[in-house]
Scaffold this motif. Sequence first.
Motif, PDB file in Angstrom:
ATOM      1  N   GLN A   1       0.791  -1.201   0.000  1.00 20.46           N
ATOM      2  CA  GLN A   1       0.000   0.000   0.000  1.00 20.46           C
ATOM      3  C   GLN A   1       0.839   1.274   0.000  1.00 20.46           C
ATOM      4  O   GLN A   1       0.287   2.382   0.129  1.00 20.46           O
ATOM      5  CB  GLN A   1      -0.964   0.020   1.213  1.00 20.46           C
ATOM      6  CG  GLN A   1      -0.294   0.123   2.573  1.00 20.46           C
ATOM      7  CD  GLN A   1       0.136  -1.224   3.125  1.00 20.46           C
ATOM      8  OE1 GLN A   1       0.291  -2.176   2.362  1.00 20.46           O
ATOM      9  NE2 GLN A   1       0.317  -1.291   4.428  1.00 20.46           N
ATOM     10  N   ARG A   2       2.161   1.168  -0.127  1.00 22.41           N
ATOM     11  CA  ARG A   2       3.019   2.339  -0.125  1.00 22.41           C
ATOM     12  C   ARG A   2       3.817   2.437  -1.424  1.00 22.41           C
ATOM     13  O   ARG A   2       4.001   1.445  -2.118  1.00 22.41           O
ATOM     14  CB  ARG A   2       3.984   2.307   1.058  1.00 22.41           C
ATOM     15  CG  ARG A   2       3.310   2.370   2.429  1.00 22.41           C
ATOM     16  CD  ARG A   2       4.341   2.487   3.518  1.00 22.41           C
ATOM     17  NE  ARG A   2       3.731   2.486   4.850  1.00 22.41           N
ATOM     18  CZ  ARG A   2       4.436   2.586   5.980  1.00 22.41           C
ATOM     19  NH1 ARG A   2       5.752   2.700   5.923  1.00 22.41           N
ATOM     20  NH2 ARG A   2       3.817   2.581   7.150  1.00 22.41           N
ATOM     21  N   ASP A   3       4.333   3.663  -1.669  1.00 21.12           N
ATOM     22  CA  ASP A   3       5.168   3.885  -2.854  1.00 21.12           C
ATOM     23  C   ASP A   3       6.650   3.954  -2.510  1.00 21.12           C
ATOM     24  O   ASP A   3       7.490   3.781  -3.388  1.00 21.12           O
ATOM     25  CB  ASP A   3       4.761   5.209  -3.545  1.00 21.12           C
ATOM     26  CG  ASP A   3       3.330   5.158  -4.086  1.00 21.12           C
ATOM     27  OD1 ASP A   3       2.904   4.050  -4.458  1.00 21.12           O
ATOM     28  OD2 ASP A   3       2.688   6.214  -4.122  1.00 21.12           O
ATOM     29  N   ASN A   4       6.953   4.230  -1.248  1.00 17.53           N
ATOM     30  CA  ASN A   4       8.346   4.392  -0.844  1.00 17.53           C
ATOM     31  C   ASN A   4       8.962   3.041  -0.431  1.00 17.53           C
ATOM     32  O   ASN A   4       8.283   2.167   0.128  1.00 17.53           O
ATOM     33  CB  ASN A   4       8.453   5.371   0.331  1.00 17.53           C
ATOM     34  CG  ASN A   4       8.157   6.799  -0.099  1.00 17.53           C
ATOM     35  OD1 ASN A   4       8.162   7.095  -1.297  1.00 17.53           O
ATOM     36  ND2 ASN A   4       7.865   7.655   0.859  1.00 17.53           N
ATOM     37  N   TRP A   5      10.226   2.956  -0.692  1.00 18.69           N
ATOM     38  CA  TRP A   5      11.031   1.809  -0.214  1.00 18.69           C
ATOM     39  C   TRP A   5      11.644   2.174   1.140  1.00 18.69           C
ATOM     40  O   TRP A   5      12.161   3.273   1.318  1.00 18.69           O
ATOM     41  CB  TRP A   5      12.156   1.485  -1.183  1.00 18.69           C
ATOM     42  CG  TRP A   5      11.719   0.891  -2.486  1.00 18.69           C
ATOM     43  CD1 TRP A   5      11.406   1.553  -3.612  1.00 18.69           C
ATOM     44  CD2 TRP A   5      11.553  -0.495  -2.760  1.00 18.69           C
ATOM     45  NE1 TRP A   5      11.037   0.693  -4.616  1.00 18.69           N
ATOM     46  CE2 TRP A   5      11.131  -0.588  -4.122  1.00 18.69           C
ATOM     47  CE3 TRP A   5      11.702  -1.664  -2.026  1.00 18.69           C
ATOM     48  CZ2 TRP A   5      10.865  -1.819  -4.728  1.00 18.69           C
ATOM     49  CZ3 TRP A   5      11.445  -2.889  -2.639  1.00 18.69           C
ATOM     50  CH2 TRP A   5      11.022  -2.962  -3.974  1.00 18.69           C
ATOM     51  N   MET A   6      11.562   1.241   2.071  1.00 23.49           N
ATOM     52  CA  MET A   6      12.301   1.384   3.327  1.00 23.49           C
ATOM     53  C   MET A   6      13.599   0.586   3.178  1.00 23.49           C
ATOM     54  O   MET A   6      13.554  -0.632   2.953  1.00 23.49           O
ATOM     55  CB  MET A   6      11.485   0.852   4.514  1.00 23.49           C
ATOM     56  CG  MET A   6      10.271   1.690   4.856  1.00 23.49           C
ATOM     57  SD  MET A   6       9.517   1.168   6.417  1.00 23.49           S
ATOM     58  CE  MET A   6       9.064  -0.496   6.037  1.00 23.49           C
ATOM     59  N   ILE A   7      14.731   1.276   3.310  1.00 18.61           N
ATOM     60  CA  ILE A   7      16.026   0.636   3.046  1.00 18.61           C
ATOM     61  C   ILE A   7      16.827   0.581   4.349  1.00 18.61           C
ATOM     62  O   ILE A   7      17.081   1.628   4.971  1.00 18.61           O
ATOM     63  CB  ILE A   7      16.817   1.400   1.975  1.00 18.61           C
ATOM     64  CG1 ILE A   7      15.977   1.540   0.691  1.00 18.61           C
ATOM     65  CG2 ILE A   7      18.141   0.705   1.689  1.00 18.61           C
ATOM     66  CD1 ILE A   7      16.606   2.422  -0.366  1.00 18.61           C
ATOM     67  N   ALA A   8      17.201  -0.626   4.734  1.00 16.15           N
ATOM     68  CA  ALA A   8      18.046  -0.840   5.919  1.00 16.15           C
ATOM     69  C   ALA A   8      19.395  -1.382   5.467  1.00 16.15           C
ATOM     70  O   ALA A   8      19.467  -2.229   4.564  1.00 16.15           O
ATOM     71  CB  ALA A   8      17.378  -1.805   6.886  1.00 16.15           C
TER      72      ALA A   8
END
Length: 474
Positions: free
Chosen positions: A168-175
């Motif tokens: 449901q999101r457009d952003n990537w969460m990057i760790a």
Amino acid sequence: MKFLQPRSLMGQMLLAVAVALLLVQGLGAVLVYRAQREGYETGMLNAAAFRLIAETRGPQWVARKLRKQDDAPFAGPAPRGFPLEFSTRLPIGAGEVRDERAQSRLSDILRDQDFPDSDVIVVHRAVGEDPVARLGMVMRGRAHHLEPEEIAESMDDHLLVVAVRPKQRDNWMIARVRTPRAMNILLMPIVLQTLFIYVVLVGAVALILRRITRPLAALTNRVERFSMTQDADGQLEPSGPEDMRRLIVAHNAMEARIAAMLDEKDVMLGAIGHDLKTPLAALRVRIESVQDEAERSRMAMTIEDIVRTLDDILSLARVGRPSDPRERTELSALVASVVEEYEDLGNPVELGDSERIVLELRPTWLRRAMRNLIDNALRYGKNANVSLKREGNLAVIRIEDVGPGIPEDTIDAMMDPFTRGDPSRNSLTGGAGLGLALARAVAEQHGGALSLSNRHAADGQVEGLTARIAIPIG
């Protein structure tokens, strides 16, 4: 590369054990390294998952998890991470390969924690290849007052980059999680451990093999010495494992029995020689009373033929156990003196090229061997040419004639006792066929060999026979 092709029993067994241990230890080290590395990678994935979940669950969830030690997100040294990054760009560079296996494992971890269904990307980089991680390392190094060399060294560390994008999101969460220092150095302890085990096991096997092979080597030397001297003195004391002791005891008993049999043979031959030569001597005297000169001459020749044959038989039987010691002799002078004996008698014997060679030998036996070969050359080839040359580590005596030679298929058989090219045993044509056998035995007594070969002319016709005695120098 001789160490890879050992000739001794101990060397071959050590090589086999060493190769087997190397394969087993190498395989074990690889498996241990992979298991430990997988453990660290699992910890890195758990750490990345922990940060991603913490971002969605809030600080209260993080505090609760950290208070529960049995529910820790990973074990072992803590992977070092960087702040989360949010981006709309695909977090994978050109030429980078996604780690499908790590992606599947991370998806399982997130699913177990009720994380929203997401797209997952996992790639591996060096710290210096990632802009965020590189900047973070520089800032961290300055904060801790690290030397530039230390910061530069950290740029080669392994970095795990994990990107998650909920549906449901457009952003990537990057760790980003950096490999703990312990993982970077775990290979060296494994290598050292492997080498230590390898050295200990090979050393233990070498000690056991040495206990076995030392008496075996001594027994081998004893067998070689006994084969040359047939002397039972100086037998080995039993040593080593029980099986080796029994072998040495059995060999000593066999040596003693062989020596006793040879002694009995010498006594028997001496008695035979005495018992036969005495009546032959009496016959020589009695034939003088025979009036017919032709008959008397034939009888005398028969007696001489019997005496020569008897001497050859006794000599051939005793050549293996010579009583006279070896003497340092100038072989060229010995060869020349034998040739002179024939020249003084007017026989067509010539001395060819001769080199000065000094070695230890039994002159009496070698003279007899040369005389037998020269007699054969004169009998069948009408003349003899004798030469002496050094060929490598061999002193080679050649006796050549210009006779009809020997058929190729019978050359080897001609050196057997009682074998003659002329089937008759008339004294005028060659006696009982013991000359070549005695010459071969004398050559072997000196550690050498006798060989016969035909010489051929340009048209392929046989132009003579060459007898070759080769004796090792030194």
